[in-house]
Write an enzyme that holds these catalytic residues in place. Sequence first.
Site, PDB file in Angstrom:
ATOM      1  N   GLY A 140       0.855  -1.188   0.000  1.00  0.00           N
ATOM      2  CA  GLY A 140       0.000   0.000   0.000  1.00  0.00           C
ATOM      3  C   GLY A 140       0.890   1.236   0.000  1.00  0.00           C
ATOM      4  O   GLY A 140       1.967   1.230   0.604  1.00  0.00           O
ATOM      5  N   TYR A 168      -3.155  10.133  -3.986  1.00  0.00           N
ATOM      6  CA  TYR A 168      -2.168   9.995  -2.901  1.00  0.00           C
ATOM      7  C   TYR A 168      -0.985  10.969  -3.078  1.00  0.00           C
ATOM      8  O   TYR A 168      -0.129  11.087  -2.212  1.00  0.00           O
ATOM      9  CB  TYR A 168      -1.607   8.568  -2.817  1.00  0.00           C
ATOM     10  CG  TYR A 168      -2.629   7.473  -2.557  1.00  0.00           C
ATOM     11  CD1 TYR A 168      -3.933   7.761  -2.183  1.00  0.00           C
ATOM     12  CD2 TYR A 168      -2.268   6.133  -2.689  1.00  0.00           C
ATOM     13  CE1 TYR A 168      -4.859   6.750  -1.956  1.00  0.00           C
ATOM     14  CE2 TYR A 168      -3.179   5.124  -2.461  1.00  0.00           C
ATOM     15  CZ  TYR A 168      -4.471   5.433  -2.102  1.00  0.00           C
ATOM     16  OH  TYR A 168      -5.374   4.427  -1.884  1.00  0.00           O
ATOM     17  N   GLU A 193     -12.362   4.434  -6.121  1.00  0.00           N
ATOM     18  CA  GLU A 193     -11.848   4.436  -4.742  1.00  0.00           C
ATOM     19  C   GLU A 193     -12.992   4.400  -3.724  1.00  0.00           C
ATOM     20  O   GLU A 193     -12.967   3.606  -2.797  1.00  0.00           O
ATOM     21  CB  GLU A 193     -10.965   5.661  -4.515  1.00  0.00           C
ATOM     22  CG  GLU A 193     -10.440   5.754  -3.100  1.00  0.00           C
ATOM     23  CD  GLU A 193      -8.935   5.814  -3.014  1.00  0.00           C
ATOM     24  OE1 GLU A 193      -8.309   6.299  -3.946  1.00  0.00           O
ATOM     25  OE2 GLU A 193      -8.395   5.366  -1.983  1.00  0.00           O
ATOM     26  N   LYS A 250       9.818  -5.455   4.672  1.00  0.00           N
ATOM     27  CA  LYS A 250      10.351  -6.832   4.576  1.00  0.00           C
ATOM     28  C   LYS A 250       9.572  -7.771   5.511  1.00  0.00           C
ATOM     29  O   LYS A 250       9.231  -8.894   5.133  1.00  0.00           O
ATOM     30  CB  LYS A 250      11.842  -6.840   4.931  1.00  0.00           C
ATOM     31  CG  LYS A 250      12.674  -6.131   3.868  1.00  0.00           C
ATOM     32  CD  LYS A 250      14.134  -6.087   4.248  1.00  0.00           C
ATOM     33  CE  LYS A 250      14.856  -5.054   3.370  1.00  0.00           C
ATOM     34  NZ  LYS A 250      16.101  -4.585   3.936  1.00  0.00           N
TER      35      LYS A 250
END
Length: 259
Positions: free
Chosen positions: A24, A58, A120, A214
């Site tokens: 995201g 964004y 959205e 990660k």
Amino acid sequence: MDLSAASHRIPLSDGNSIPIIGLGTYSEPKSTPKGACATSVKVAIDTGYRHIDGAYIYQNEHEVGEAIREKIAEGKVRREDIFYCGKLWATNHVPEMVRPTLERTLRVLQLDYVDLYIIEVPMAFKVECHPYFTQPKLLKFCQQHDIVIIAYSPLGTSRNPIWVNVSSPPLLKDALLNSLGKRYNKTAAQIVLRFNIQRGVVVIPKSFNLERIKENFQIFDFSLTEEEMKDIEALNKNVRFVPLLMWRDHPEYPFHDEY
Ligand code: A2P
């Protein structure tokens, strides 16, 4: 479902497929340093993510495009390895605006195509989904109709008081999720993500923290037992962290209905 870090696409009913975990990229524009998005997308691709979730609204879609193009130029990935989802913001729903808005996204990304382009809000098939909001009815309906759910805020959100209901219990502090984490030497976040991918739900946790990018991908080397999956399902509290209450009087406000 045989999911691994190297191979974790799941089929869609139209013959395409989607990687079950994506990065995201929404981050509050004013407080996010320039370049943080590009760096995060590059680290994500190096880590093994092949799905990036973004949007023009964004204000960092150009950084997403820059990062993807850089990784393609490096030879790390091919364009067809990457699944990019862009979004049509609520001001541009009128049919004549859809194509130009998508074309603007392509110009900003400097890519030839997006893999998925969705509205959205109000959301047609994307809903918040996590152990405090497990969406059993929606999931069953979608499975019966061959529809894949993409869970946004799968970790229970950034708890930003401007748009998140912060009186709701913090998901990642949950005792069961943390005790399961100890059992598997994983964090509560990893348990939460594993729970959803193990039931076929795509997750798109946002992180611009390189360690957490990660961490969120290390979910292919363990699995939860059926009993543990049931225990997590039982945590459901029907807690929606992102109720979008400012739009509750809108005729298409999506959350008055049970789905
Ligand atoms: P950060 O970027 O500092 O990692 P969203 O609901 O939009 O997916 O946002 C997820 C939120 O959870 C972000 O604020 C992100 O912050 C944070 N986050 C992401 N991964 C983890 C993790 N593994 N553990 C705890 N918090 C996380």
